[in-house]
Design a protein around this motif. Structure first.
Motif, PDB file in Angstrom:
ATOM      1  N   UNK A  39      30.388  43.751  51.024  1.00 35.33           N
ATOM      2  CA  UNK A  39      31.018  42.922  49.987  1.00 35.33           C
ATOM      3  C   UNK A  39      30.019  42.734  48.855  1.00 35.33           C
ATOM      4  N   UNK A  40      30.514  42.866  47.620  1.00 33.86           N
ATOM      5  CA  UNK A  40      29.659  42.666  46.453  1.00 33.86           C
ATOM      6  C   UNK A  40      30.450  41.956  45.374  1.00 33.86           C
ATOM      7  N   UNK A  41      29.742  41.168  44.585  1.00 36.56           N
ATOM      8  CA  UNK A  41      30.371  40.464  43.469  1.00 36.56           C
ATOM      9  C   UNK A  41      30.415  41.444  42.302  1.00 36.56           C
ATOM     10  N   UNK A  42      31.616  41.806  41.889  1.00 35.88           N
ATOM     11  CA  UNK A  42      31.775  42.778  40.811  1.00 35.88           C
ATOM     12  C   UNK A  42      31.723  42.129  39.431  1.00 35.88           C
ATOM     13  N   UNK A  43      32.248  40.919  39.324  1.00 38.79           N
ATOM     14  CA  UNK A  43      32.329  40.266  38.021  1.00 38.79           C
ATOM     15  C   UNK A  43      32.247  38.762  38.198  1.00 38.79           C
ATOM     16  N   UNK A  44      31.627  38.090  37.244  1.00 38.70           N
ATOM     17  CA  UNK A  44      31.586  36.625  37.212  1.00 38.70           C
ATOM     18  C   UNK A  44      31.457  36.187  35.760  1.00 38.70           C
TER      19      UNK A  44
END
Length: 127
Positions: free
Chosen positions: A78-83
């Motif tokens: 799991x990775x944070x793609x956008x914030x």
């Protein structure tokens, strides 16, 4: 005759000690790699301390988190793609996949934590 960096001859016991150290290090590495392989893993997403959702790491998907963050689950990670936060620390964080790892977006109060199928061992008690 084999000499070390000081010009002293290496003895049989030196070779046995070195081999034992290399063998022990290899066994520890193998144990660490195999230890987290059991059970279905999932990520739990919390927003402002409340559980937003729980998702399997075995199913590729994209999760929109309250319009402030986007989490991508693919290939068991799991990775944070956008914030929309200014510092982008969560976006630049490496993908997580092992039990106990997490990604935290402090400005948006989003926490993504990996939980394995097995219970984590107790590592300490505070009184």
């Amino acid at each position: 005759m084999i000499l070390d960096e000081r010009g002293i001859e290496m003895k049989k016991n030196d070779w046995i000690l070195g081999g034992g150290i290399v063998l022990a290090a290899g066994m520890i590495l193998l144990f660490q790699l195999l230890r987290d392989s059991g059970g279905a893993k999932e990520v739990t997403i919390s927003v402002d301390g409340d559980v937003f959702g729980t998702y399997s790491l075995e199913e590729d998907q994209t999760v929109e988190i309250g319009g402030t963050n986007r989490l991508v689950i693919e290939d068991g990670t799991a990775r944070m793609e956008w914030a929309d936060c200014p510092d982008q620390i969560c976006v630049n964080h490496r993908p997580v996949s092992r039990n106990g790892e997490s990604i935290i977006c402090l400005p948006n109060e989003v926490v993504v934590s990996v939980k394995g199928g097995e219970e984590a061992e107790l590592d300490g008690v505070v009184q």
